[in-house]
Scaffold this motif. Structure first.
Motif, PDB file in Angstrom:
ATOM      1  N   GLU A 142       0.825  -1.220   0.000  1.00 30.36           N
ATOM      2  CA  GLU A 142       0.000   0.000   0.000  1.00 30.36           C
ATOM      3  C   GLU A 142       0.854   1.263   0.000  1.00 30.36           C
ATOM      4  N   GLY A 143       2.149   1.099   0.254  1.00 29.36           N
ATOM      5  CA  GLY A 143       3.044   2.263   0.292  1.00 29.36           C
ATOM      6  C   GLY A 143       2.969   3.022   1.611  1.00 29.36           C
ATOM      7  N   TRP A 144       2.372   2.387   2.642  1.00 30.75           N
ATOM      8  CA  TRP A 144       2.276   3.070   3.936  1.00 30.75           C
ATOM      9  C   TRP A 144       3.637   3.132   4.632  1.00 30.75           C
ATOM     10  N   ARG A 145       4.446   2.086   4.429  1.00 38.78           N
ATOM     11  CA  ARG A 145       5.775   2.035   5.012  1.00 38.78           C
ATOM     12  C   ARG A 145       6.704   1.310   4.025  1.00 38.78           C
ATOM     13  N   PRO A 146       8.059   1.555   4.114  1.00 37.34           N
ATOM     14  CA  PRO A 146       8.979   0.955   3.128  1.00 37.34           C
ATOM     15  C   PRO A 146       9.194  -0.547   3.345  1.00 37.34           C
ATOM     16  N   HIS A 147       9.681  -1.192   2.305  1.00 37.71           N
ATOM     17  CA  HIS A 147       9.913  -2.638   2.380  1.00 37.71           C
ATOM     18  C   HIS A 147      10.929  -2.999   3.463  1.00 37.71           C
ATOM     19  N   SER A 148      11.855  -2.093   3.776  1.00 36.89           N
ATOM     20  CA  SER A 148      12.860  -2.403   4.812  1.00 36.89           C
ATOM     21  C   SER A 148      12.209  -2.707   6.153  1.00 36.89           C
ATOM     22  N   MET A 149      10.929  -2.344   6.315  1.00 36.92           N
ATOM     23  CA  MET A 149      10.246  -2.608   7.592  1.00 36.92           C
ATOM     24  C   MET A 149       9.405  -3.887   7.538  1.00 36.92           C
ATOM     25  N   GLN A 150       9.409  -4.575   6.399  1.00 41.39           N
ATOM     26  CA  GLN A 150       8.534  -5.751   6.279  1.00 41.39           C
ATOM     27  C   GLN A 150       9.091  -6.951   7.034  1.00 41.39           C
ATOM     28  N   VAL A 151       8.206  -7.606   7.763  1.00 45.62           N
ATOM     29  CA  VAL A 151       8.545  -8.836   8.476  1.00 45.62           C
ATOM     30  C   VAL A 151       7.974 -10.000   7.675  1.00 45.62           C
ATOM     31  N   GLY A 152       8.750 -11.056   7.509  1.00 48.03           N
ATOM     32  CA  GLY A 152       8.175 -12.225   6.847  1.00 48.03           C
ATOM     33  C   GLY A 152       9.118 -12.954   5.934  1.00 48.03           C
ATOM     34  N   GLN A 153       8.529 -13.847   5.173  1.00 44.15           N
ATOM     35  CA  GLN A 153       9.278 -14.696   4.247  1.00 44.15           C
ATOM     36  C   GLN A 153      10.101 -13.864   3.274  1.00 44.15           C
ATOM     37  N   THR A 154       9.515 -12.789   2.778  1.00 38.80           N
ATOM     38  CA  THR A 154      10.231 -11.936   1.833  1.00 38.80           C
ATOM     39  C   THR A 154      10.636 -10.610   2.476  1.00 38.80           C
ATOM     40  N   GLY A 155      10.696 -10.625   3.794  1.00 36.29           N
ATOM     41  CA  GLY A 155      11.133  -9.442   4.534  1.00 36.29           C
ATOM     42  C   GLY A 155      12.176  -9.841   5.556  1.00 36.29           C
ATOM     43  N   THR A 156      12.198  -9.126   6.675  1.00 35.41           N
ATOM     44  CA  THR A 156      13.170  -9.391   7.732  1.00 35.41           C
ATOM     45  C   THR A 156      12.649 -10.485   8.663  1.00 35.41           C
ATOM     46  N   LYS A 157      13.569 -11.344   9.118  1.00 34.49           N
ATOM     47  CA  LYS A 157      13.231 -12.338  10.150  1.00 34.49           C
ATOM     48  C   LYS A 157      13.567 -11.705  11.500  1.00 34.49           C
ATOM     49  N   ILE A 158      12.603 -11.695  12.391  1.00 32.61           N
ATOM     50  CA  ILE A 158      12.833 -11.026  13.676  1.00 32.61           C
ATOM     51  C   ILE A 158      12.870 -12.060  14.807  1.00 32.61           C
ATOM     52  N   THR A 159      13.597 -11.724  15.856  1.00 29.67           N
ATOM     53  CA  THR A 159      13.715 -12.635  17.006  1.00 29.67           C
ATOM     54  C   THR A 159      13.588 -11.850  18.313  1.00 29.67           C
ATOM     55  N   PRO A 160      12.554 -11.026  18.460  1.00 30.81           N
ATOM     56  CA  PRO A 160      12.479 -10.197  19.673  1.00 30.81           C
ATOM     57  C   PRO A 160      12.006 -11.016  20.881  1.00 30.81           C
ATOM     58  N   ASP A 161      12.160 -10.422  22.042  1.00 36.39           N
ATOM     59  CA  ASP A 161      11.553 -11.036  23.239  1.00 36.39           C
ATOM     60  C   ASP A 161      10.036 -10.904  23.143  1.00 36.39           C
ATOM     61  N   LEU A 162       9.581  -9.784  22.576  1.00 39.05           N
ATOM     62  CA  LEU A 162       8.136  -9.547  22.470  1.00 39.05           C
ATOM     63  C   LEU A 162       7.782  -9.023  21.087  1.00 39.05           C
ATOM     64  N   TYR A 163       6.806  -9.687  20.458  1.00 39.54           N
ATOM     65  CA  TYR A 163       6.250  -9.185  19.193  1.00 39.54           C
ATOM     66  C   TYR A 163       4.787  -8.849  19.436  1.00 39.54           C
ATOM     67  N   LEU A 164       4.446  -7.578  19.254  1.00 41.35           N
ATOM     68  CA  LEU A 164       3.074  -7.119  19.456  1.00 41.35           C
ATOM     69  C   LEU A 164       2.470  -6.916  18.064  1.00 41.35           C
ATOM     70  N   ALA A 165       1.654  -7.867  17.635  1.00 46.29           N
ATOM     71  CA  ALA A 165       1.143  -7.860  16.257  1.00 46.29           C
ATOM     72  C   ALA A 165      -0.235  -7.215  16.227  1.00 46.29           C
ATOM     73  N   CYS A 166      -0.336  -6.043  15.596  1.00 41.78           N
ATOM     74  CA  CYS A 166      -1.581  -5.259  15.614  1.00 41.78           C
ATOM     75  C   CYS A 166      -2.225  -5.258  14.231  1.00 41.78           C
ATOM     76  N   GLY A 167      -3.431  -5.777  14.153  1.00 46.85           N
ATOM     77  CA  GLY A 167      -4.148  -5.758  12.872  1.00 46.85           C
ATOM     78  C   GLY A 167      -3.455  -6.556  11.792  1.00 46.85           C
ATOM     79  N   ILE A 168      -2.848  -7.661  12.193  1.00 46.38           N
ATOM     80  CA  ILE A 168      -2.152  -8.566  11.259  1.00 46.38           C
ATOM     81  C   ILE A 168      -2.835  -9.926  11.343  1.00 46.38           C
ATOM     82  N   SER A 169      -3.238 -10.474  10.189  1.00 42.24           N
ATOM     83  CA  SER A 169      -3.995 -11.738  10.239  1.00 42.24           C
ATOM     84  C   SER A 169      -3.115 -12.926  10.610  1.00 42.24           C
ATOM     85  N   GLY A 170      -1.814 -12.862  10.248  1.00 37.43           N
ATOM     86  CA  GLY A 170      -0.928 -13.982  10.588  1.00 37.43           C
ATOM     87  C   GLY A 170      -0.825 -15.000   9.472  1.00 37.43           C
ATOM     88  N   ALA A 171      -0.788 -14.517   8.230  1.00 36.28           N
ATOM     89  CA  ALA A 171      -0.586 -15.416   7.085  1.00 36.28           C
ATOM     90  C   ALA A 171       0.746 -16.146   7.254  1.00 36.28           C
TER      91      ALA A 171
END
Ligand SMILES: Cc1cc2nc3c(=O)[nH]c(=O)nc-3n(C[C@H](O)[C@H](O)[C@H](O)COP(=O)(O)OP(=O)(O)OC[C@H]3O[C@@H](n4cnc5c(N)ncnc54)[C@H](O)[C@@H]3O)c2cc1C
Length: 345
Positions: A262-291
């Protein structure tokens, strides 16, 4: 010494992802009975001396025996970084013969974290040296003479592949969400070396001269808290509350692919298979379906809290805690409570 590990920096410290790569590299170095050399590229605008004073201690606690601090490249330049690694690898010379070693084979390796930078540099290193590169490794051990047995992730971590790598030197990136950073059991002092690299203009064709903190990349990959936003955020402006919350928690903001499309934020912020893999202590997922493609990037989070209006969304059923509600109501309430606590109210 014949096992090298690229140590990326995150601000003033070594990136958590690189400490994970270092942990895997240390196991390999121990099996091969060789030293473990970290290669650090100084950040733009820093002088060599303070960096040399700071990094050896931290890296030594993770088992580094030598630290090569490379100057001559100002900022991230993937091909120039690869050139430096190729020169260090060549200077290390062929591996001495030993039990189970074929001459010049086992024991030489370059390891990097499977971050965007790590993968890019190692791909260049493979192209410069003609060596095969193996990505997303979770375990490495000696196989038969001269070869390495590798377990690595395929299909965004849904499948583990067992492979044998038989090459004059192994180029490996580490699936950082699958390897925890562990201090060395008996660390010794590390010897620091300065390396002045002379690079050609061709090596600097791609070069990042600025790396704003919290702008994604290494910061997102290594943040201890990530506040994630998806289509449910509704607009680019809707991210203000997520950014405020991330700021209060000392974390970074990550997004789903819908948000980048949608162009709301850049690809460098994307989490996922084709984005960044994250390993935080806490992930707060807001309005994300969890595909599944999003989950591939956040499955390494220690704890997940999901906020969603749909209680049956996959992210809600997989989360440790699920809040059924509108994120535009829940987040302001959370921010208010955190601010009150910070003020002792
Ligand atoms: C090859 C391939 C690779 C992909 N790689 C990635 C990737 O790397 N990363 C990634 O994220 N996706 C990736 N995708 C896309 C993925 O399949 C999903 O389409 C995407 O993750 C969905 O994003 P979303 O959860 O933001 O949106 P949606 O699936 O539309 O979910 C939005 C959620 O928000 C909730 N919601 C709506 N309004 C509110 C509100 N006011 N408050 C709270 N909750 C609300 C809804 O109930 C819903 O659950 C990939 C797809 C393919 C095919």
């Amino acid at each position: 010494m014949t096992v090298f590990c690229l140590a990326e920096l995150d601000g003033d410290t070594v990136a958590d992802a690189s400490l994970r790569a270092l942990t895997l590299a240390r196991g390999l170095a121990a099996e091969e009975a060789t030293g473990l050399a970290c290669v650090v590229f100084r950040a733009p605008g820093t002088s060599v001396a303070p960096a040399l004073a700071a990094y050896p201690d931290e890296l030594a606690t993770y088992g580094a025996s030598d630290i090569y601090l490379v100057s001559g490249v100002d900022g991230y330049a993937p091909q120039a970084w690869a050139r430096a690694l190729a020169e260090l690898l060549a200077a290390a010379g062929p591996t001495p013969d030993g039990p189970g070693h074929a001459p010049g084979t086992a024991g030489r390796a370059v390891v990097a974290a499977g971050t965007e930078h790590g993968n890019e540099v190692m791909a260049h290193l493979g192209a410069l040296t003609g060596l095969p590169m193996t990505a997303n490794c979770v375990a490495v051990s000696r196989a038969e003479a001269g070869a390495l047995g590798i377990i690595r992730q395929r299909w965004a971590g849904l499948l583990l592949e067992e492979a044998v790598l038989d090459a004059p030197a192994a180029l490996l990136t580490v699936a950082t969400e699958a390897v925890l950073p562990e201090l060395a059991p008996a660390p010794g002092p590390a010897v620091a070396h300065e390396v002045a690299l002379s690079v050609s203009d061709a090596d600097l064709v791609v070069r990042a001269v600025e790396a704003p903190a919290g702008a994604g990349g290494a910061s997102l990959a290594t943040a201890r808290v990530v506040v994630g936003g998806g289509r449910g955020v509704g607009s680019a402006e809707g991210f203000a509350s997520l950014e405020e919350l991330a700021g209060l928690l000392g974390g970074a903001v990550g997004v789903s692919r819908v948000v980048t499309s949608e162009g709301w934020r850049p690809h460098s912020m994307q989490v996922g298979q084709t984005g960044t893999k994250i390993t935080p202590d806490l992930y707060l997922a807001c309005g994300i379906s969890g595909a599944i493609q999003h989950f591939a990037g956040c499955a390494g989070a220690k704890h997940i809290i999901a906020i969603n209006t749909d209680e049956s969304a996959p992210m809600m059923t997989r989360a440790d805690y699920a809040i059924v509600g509108d994120l535009h109501e829940v987040l302001p309430a959370l921010i208010k409570a955190l601010r009150a606590r910070a003020l002792g109210g």
